[in-house]
Design a protein around this motif. Sequence first.
Motif, short mmCIF file in Angstrom:
data_model
loop_
_atom_site.label_atom_id
_atom_site.label_comp_id
_atom_site.label_asym_id
_atom_site.label_seq_id
_atom_site.Cartn_x
_atom_site.Cartn_y
_atom_site.Cartn_z
N ALA A 140 0.85 -1.19 0.00
CA ALA A 140 0.00 0.00 0.00
C ALA A 140 0.88 1.24 0.00
CB ALA A 140 -0.91 0.01 1.23
N CYS A 141 0.62 2.15 -0.92
CA CYS A 141 1.35 3.42 -0.99
C CYS A 141 0.39 4.53 -0.60
CB CYS A 141 1.90 3.65 -2.39
SG CYS A 141 3.07 2.39 -2.94
N ILE A 142 0.65 5.20 0.51
CA ILE A 142 -0.24 6.24 1.01
C ILE A 142 0.20 7.59 0.48
CG2 ILE A 142 -1.23 7.30 3.06
CD1 ILE A 142 -0.58 4.78 4.61
N GLY A 143 -0.72 8.25 -0.24
CA GLY A 143 -0.42 9.52 -0.87
C GLY A 143 -0.28 9.34 -2.37
N GLY A 144 -0.79 10.30 -3.14
CA GLY A 144 -0.78 10.16 -4.59
C GLY A 144 0.26 10.99 -5.29
N GLY A 145 1.27 11.47 -4.54
CA GLY A 145 2.29 12.31 -5.13
C GLY A 145 3.44 11.54 -5.75
N PRO A 146 4.50 12.23 -6.15
CA PRO A 146 5.60 11.60 -6.88
C PRO A 146 6.27 10.43 -6.17
CG PRO A 146 5.75 13.98 -7.05
CD PRO A 146 4.66 13.69 -6.07
N ALA A 147 6.48 10.53 -4.86
CA ALA A 147 7.17 9.45 -4.15
C ALA A 147 6.36 8.15 -4.23
CB ALA A 147 7.41 9.84 -2.69
N SER A 148 5.06 8.24 -3.96
CA SER A 148 4.22 7.05 -4.03
C SER A 148 4.09 6.53 -5.44
CB SER A 148 2.82 7.35 -3.46
OG SER A 148 2.83 7.41 -2.05
N LEU A 149 3.95 7.43 -6.41
CA LEU A 149 3.85 7.01 -7.81
C LEU A 149 5.10 6.26 -8.24
CD1 LEU A 149 2.27 10.19 -9.46
CD2 LEU A 149 1.11 8.06 -8.87
N ALA A 150 6.27 6.78 -7.88
CA ALA A 150 7.52 6.13 -8.26
C ALA A 150 7.68 4.79 -7.56
CB ALA A 150 8.70 7.05 -7.93
N CYS A 151 7.31 4.74 -6.28
CA CYS A 151 7.42 3.49 -5.53
C CYS A 151 6.50 2.43 -6.13
CB CYS A 151 7.07 3.74 -4.06
SG CYS A 151 7.21 2.26 -3.02
N ALA A 152 5.24 2.80 -6.38
CA ALA A 152 4.27 1.85 -6.92
C ALA A 152 4.69 1.36 -8.30
CB ALA A 152 2.89 2.50 -6.99
N ALA A 153 5.18 2.26 -9.15
CA ALA A 153 5.59 1.87 -10.50
C ALA A 153 6.77 0.92 -10.46
CB ALA A 153 5.94 3.12 -11.31
N GLU A 154 7.75 1.21 -9.61
CA GLU A 154 8.93 0.34 -9.52
C GLU A 154 8.55 -1.04 -8.97
OE1 GLU A 154 12.82 -0.71 -10.13
OE2 GLU A 154 11.76 1.10 -10.78
N LEU A 155 7.63 -1.07 -8.01
CA LEU A 155 7.16 -2.35 -7.48
C LEU A 155 6.50 -3.18 -8.59
CD1 LEU A 155 5.71 -1.13 -4.08
CD2 LEU A 155 7.59 -2.78 -4.35
N ARG A 156 5.66 -2.54 -9.39
CA ARG A 156 4.98 -3.27 -10.47
C ARG A 156 5.99 -3.77 -11.49
NH1 ARG A 156 2.37 -6.20 -10.48
NH2 ARG A 156 1.53 -6.02 -12.60
N ARG A 157 7.04 -2.99 -11.76
CA ARG A 157 8.05 -3.43 -12.72
C ARG A 157 8.85 -4.61 -12.19
NH1 ARG A 157 10.42 1.84 -15.92
NH2 ARG A 157 11.17 2.56 -13.89
N GLN A 158 8.73 -4.85 -10.87
CA GLN A 158 9.35 -6.04 -10.29
C GLN A 158 8.32 -7.13 -9.98
OE1 GLN A 158 12.58 -5.65 -7.56
NE2 GLN A 158 12.82 -3.45 -7.91
N GLY A 159 7.08 -6.90 -10.47
CA GLY A 159 6.05 -7.93 -10.35
C GLY A 159 5.25 -7.91 -9.07
N VAL A 160 5.47 -6.92 -8.21
CA VAL A 160 4.78 -6.83 -6.92
C VAL A 160 3.53 -5.97 -7.07
CG1 VAL A 160 4.99 -6.10 -4.51
CG2 VAL A 160 6.96 -7.08 -5.69
N SER A 161 2.43 -6.39 -6.48
CA SER A 161 1.18 -5.64 -6.53
C SER A 161 1.29 -4.37 -5.70
CB SER A 161 0.03 -6.52 -6.00
OG SER A 161 -1.16 -5.78 -5.91
N ALA A 162 0.77 -3.26 -6.23
CA ALA A 162 0.83 -1.98 -5.53
C ALA A 162 -0.48 -1.23 -5.66
CB ALA A 162 1.97 -1.12 -6.07
N VAL A 163 -0.95 -0.66 -4.55
CA VAL A 163 -2.18 0.13 -4.53
C VAL A 163 -1.84 1.50 -3.94
CG1 VAL A 163 -4.55 0.32 -3.68
CG2 VAL A 163 -3.57 -1.94 -4.18
N VAL A 164 -2.22 2.55 -4.66
CA VAL A 164 -1.99 3.93 -4.20
C VAL A 164 -3.28 4.47 -3.59
CG1 VAL A 164 -1.46 6.29 -4.91
CG2 VAL A 164 -0.20 4.37 -5.92
N PHE A 165 -3.21 4.91 -2.35
CA PHE A 165 -4.34 5.52 -1.65
C PHE A 165 -4.12 7.03 -1.59
CE2 PHE A 165 -4.22 1.19 -0.19
CZ PHE A 165 -5.55 0.83 0.00
N ASP A 166 -5.11 7.79 -2.05
CA ASP A 166 -5.00 9.24 -2.03
C ASP A 166 -6.34 9.84 -1.63
OD1 ASP A 166 -3.95 11.75 -2.25
OD2 ASP A 166 -3.97 11.82 -4.44
N ASN A 167 -6.31 10.87 -0.79
CA ASN A 167 -7.56 11.45 -0.30
C ASN A 167 -8.11 12.54 -1.21
OD1 ASN A 167 -5.74 13.47 0.19
ND2 ASN A 167 -6.14 13.66 2.39
#
Length: 452
Positions: A140-167
């Motif tokens: 789970a990546c909390i926040g929809g800004g650049p840090a979370s976007l980059a983390c989630a994208a890199e996780l997916r490129r390594q095959g790991v599921s990622a969900v971004v939560f943003d308010n």
Amino acid sequence: MTERELPRRNVDLFHDLRPPLDPRSAVTEAHRCLGCFDAPCMNACPTHIDIPGFIKRIGSGNVAGSARLILRDNILGMSCSRACPVEVLCEGACVMHAYNKKPIEIGRLQRFAMDDLAVRAERTGSWGFPTVPARPGRVACIGGGPASLACAAELRRQGVSAVVFDNRPLPGGLGTYGIAEYKLRPSDTLREVEMIRSLGVEFRCADVGVDVTLEELEKNFDAIFLGIGLGPMQRLGIPGEHVSGVIDALHFIERYKTGKDPVVGRVVAVIGGGNTAIDAAVAARRLGAEEVHIFYRRTEKEMPAFPHEYEHARTESVIFHWLALPVSVIEGKGKAAGVKFVQTRLGPPDESGRRGVEAVHGSDFTFLCDLVIPALGQTRLVEVLKDRRGITLNGELVAVDRSTGRTGNPRYYAGGDCVNGGREIVDAVADGKRAAAAIAAQLRQKQESSHG
């Protein structure tokens, strides 16, 4: 939201600070690059993009390959090509300076490659990312800004599921809501979000701590990344600041970027000396203010804004006032009618070299205006961590191991503004990438242990 859905006013008034290059100009500029072996420009980039490599590909006509090389190192290469302060990063380190020549226009070349990729994606319906085998683990990546976007994208490129939560209704963080329109349009940020979504990243509009608790995230995810950014802008702390006609810089920028009617007076007073203050001041000028004045309590030398931002504001006819401290907002007919200031002087430097500010007795003066825009920096946002969860804080920021982004709680990682106090998009991307690599390694180790 697309550029076609933005107010025509924004497209007309907020022309790009660094316009795109046409194909011939891009190739000509690419051929100026010396392709330095040690590439100081790469070292100056927090994500260490292979700058000579992507420029060489543009020069040889392989623009698609150039874009792939950029995205390998920086998944937000599109935003960074527009909003990065290249003057103090890659272009500032260009060896051309040593020859008294204009530095290579790295930012515009990067934009050329990324714009070409976006056009190809729109035409083909695909961003061209390879399919990656799925691996165990959910993050789970909390926040929809650049840090979370980059983390989630890199996780997916390594095959790991990622969900971004943003308010917020739209992801992208300050790229969508808080960076000046002439640097980065919301449509550009959201196009980049769609690219990341195409990797398989899931986005949920939910307020963590309200709509979903950390306990629930801990139960349903193997790791949690905190990309929560910073909080609201600091208050002036003076009488009258709550009256109509006083709006903080981030809310002012958000209003016109998201299509709401901007609140602009004939004479505008911006209070603060940072880059956000300048963004707001320039926006006010472009939105029709006849006069825009920036007041800062120290001098030009101490102003935290980048020198190139200051020079740009001057070309936009923004007027600067130094050694001026606001003491009250003057109210007239139910709204702000001016600001009362006092002149200041700088005291001796402290141990850090920073000089204190003291008011000069009897130096009060009044500045009449229609709109007051405070831009004093953001507060630290750690409300979501009020019960700490075993996470160590560094003052009001999240303390991490900088090489991995890991917090005091081994299931939590963090990056971006909530860790560094407020830096650039590219710094947040670098944080997100490091954390994703560490999380993926942790998940692999966990899987191997369970099989061993």
